[in-house]
Design a protein around this motif. Structure first.
Motif, PDB file in Angstrom:
ATOM      1  N   GLY A  11      41.640  35.338  39.201  1.00 47.52           N
ATOM      2  CA  GLY A  11      41.109  34.025  39.529  1.00 47.52           C
ATOM      3  C   GLY A  11      42.147  32.925  39.607  1.00 47.52           C
ATOM      4  N   GLN A  12      43.414  33.235  39.373  1.00 45.39           N
ATOM      5  CA  GLN A  12      44.449  32.217  39.395  1.00 45.39           C
ATOM      6  C   GLN A  12      45.387  32.304  40.601  1.00 45.39           C
ATOM      7  OE1 GLN A  12      44.412  34.454  36.631  1.00 45.39           O
ATOM      8  NE2 GLN A  12      42.917  33.235  35.528  1.00 45.39           N
ATOM      9  N   ALA A  13      45.070  33.119  41.597  1.00 46.03           N
ATOM     10  CA  ALA A  13      45.983  33.310  42.731  1.00 46.03           C
ATOM     11  C   ALA A  13      46.275  31.997  43.457  1.00 46.03           C
ATOM     12  CB  ALA A  13      45.433  34.341  43.713  1.00 46.03           C
ATOM     13  N   ASP A  70      43.140  37.837  44.230  1.00 49.30           N
ATOM     14  CA  ASP A  70      42.416  37.849  42.968  1.00 49.30           C
ATOM     15  C   ASP A  70      41.612  39.136  42.897  1.00 49.30           C
ATOM     16  OD1 ASP A  70      42.978  35.298  41.726  1.00 49.30           O
ATOM     17  OD2 ASP A  70      41.768  34.350  43.297  1.00 49.30           O
ATOM     18  N   THR A  71      41.420  39.637  41.695  1.00 55.51           N
ATOM     19  CA  THR A  71      40.515  40.770  41.512  1.00 55.51           C
ATOM     20  C   THR A  71      39.084  40.242  41.568  1.00 55.51           C
ATOM     21  OG1 THR A  71      40.533  40.502  39.118  1.00 55.51           O
ATOM     22  CG2 THR A  71      42.144  42.026  40.060  1.00 55.51           C
ATOM     23  N   ASN A  72      38.139  41.130  41.772  1.00 56.40           N
ATOM     24  CA  ASN A  72      36.729  40.740  41.697  1.00 56.40           C
ATOM     25  C   ASN A  72      35.950  41.899  41.078  1.00 56.40           C
ATOM     26  OD1 ASN A  72      35.299  42.394  43.821  1.00 56.40           O
ATOM     27  ND2 ASN A  72      36.796  41.371  45.141  1.00 56.40           N
ATOM     28  N   ASP A  73      34.790  41.571  40.546  1.00 54.70           N
ATOM     29  CA  ASP A  73      33.997  42.565  39.811  1.00 54.70           C
ATOM     30  C   ASP A  73      33.613  43.767  40.666  1.00 54.70           C
ATOM     31  OD1 ASP A  73      34.153  40.943  37.579  1.00 54.70           O
ATOM     32  OD2 ASP A  73      32.219  39.969  37.983  1.00 54.70           O
ATOM     33  N   GLN A  74      33.221  43.519  41.923  1.00 56.69           N
ATOM     34  CA  GLN A  74      32.793  44.620  42.798  1.00 56.69           C
ATOM     35  C   GLN A  74      33.945  45.580  43.068  1.00 56.69           C
ATOM     36  OE1 GLN A  74      31.129  43.330  46.546  1.00 56.69           O
ATOM     37  NE2 GLN A  74      30.881  45.387  47.299  1.00 56.69           N
TER      38      GLN A  74
END
Length: 149
Positions: A11-13, A70-74
């Motif tokens: 979330g910080q990209a 950013d990574t994401n949950d999916q």
């Protein structure tokens, strides 16, 4: 062929790359959010994940580009991965359209006895792309543009 650093954030990209831009100068060559994914790709991301950075790139000089997402949950659920500081760096191999055979050869050879995160396949952004962790724990991405640009 070009080798670049690819970073993952939780979330910080965008903030990180605005900082890197202030240090290195220049302009972003690419900036896409997960919400920009075409609807036909079947994305079911939350509103929060849609605002995260899918891909950002900042040219550092004529031969080096710093890239991130950013990574994401999916994605983490699909690839059975968890974001952890320390596993958020890839070596990205970038090839041109005429190097598709090299892209396949490098992907196949480097991923032997490793763990494939995304099989090498065509993408909606016009590339042949795949990602994996090699047998030594090093994370790699192979991205071969399919159209000359």
């Amino acid at each position: 062929m070009q080798l670049n650093h690819y970073l993952n954030f939780d979330g910080q990209a965008e903030a990180a790359f605005n900082f890197y831009k202030s240090v290195f100068g220049g302009e972003f060559a690419a900036f896409m959010r997960y919400g920009d994914i075409p609807s036909e790709q079947g994305s079911t991301l939350s509103e929060a994940d849609q605002q995260k950075v899918m891909h950002i790139s900042l040219p550092i000089n004529a031969t080096t580009v710093l890239m991130a997402s950013d990574t994401n949950d999916q994605f983490c659920a699909q690839t059975n991965t968890v974001f952890t500081l320390g596993n958020n760096h890839y070596i990205s191999i970038n090839l041109e359209a005429h190097e598709q055979a090299d892209a396949k050869r490098l992907f196949d050879a480097l991923s032997v006895n490793g763990k494939i995160e995304m099989p090498l396949d065509k993408t909606f952004w016009g590339a042949l792309y795949g990602a994996f962790t090699d047998q030594f724990g090093i994370q790699w991405m192979v991205n071969c543009q399919l159209e000359e640009g």
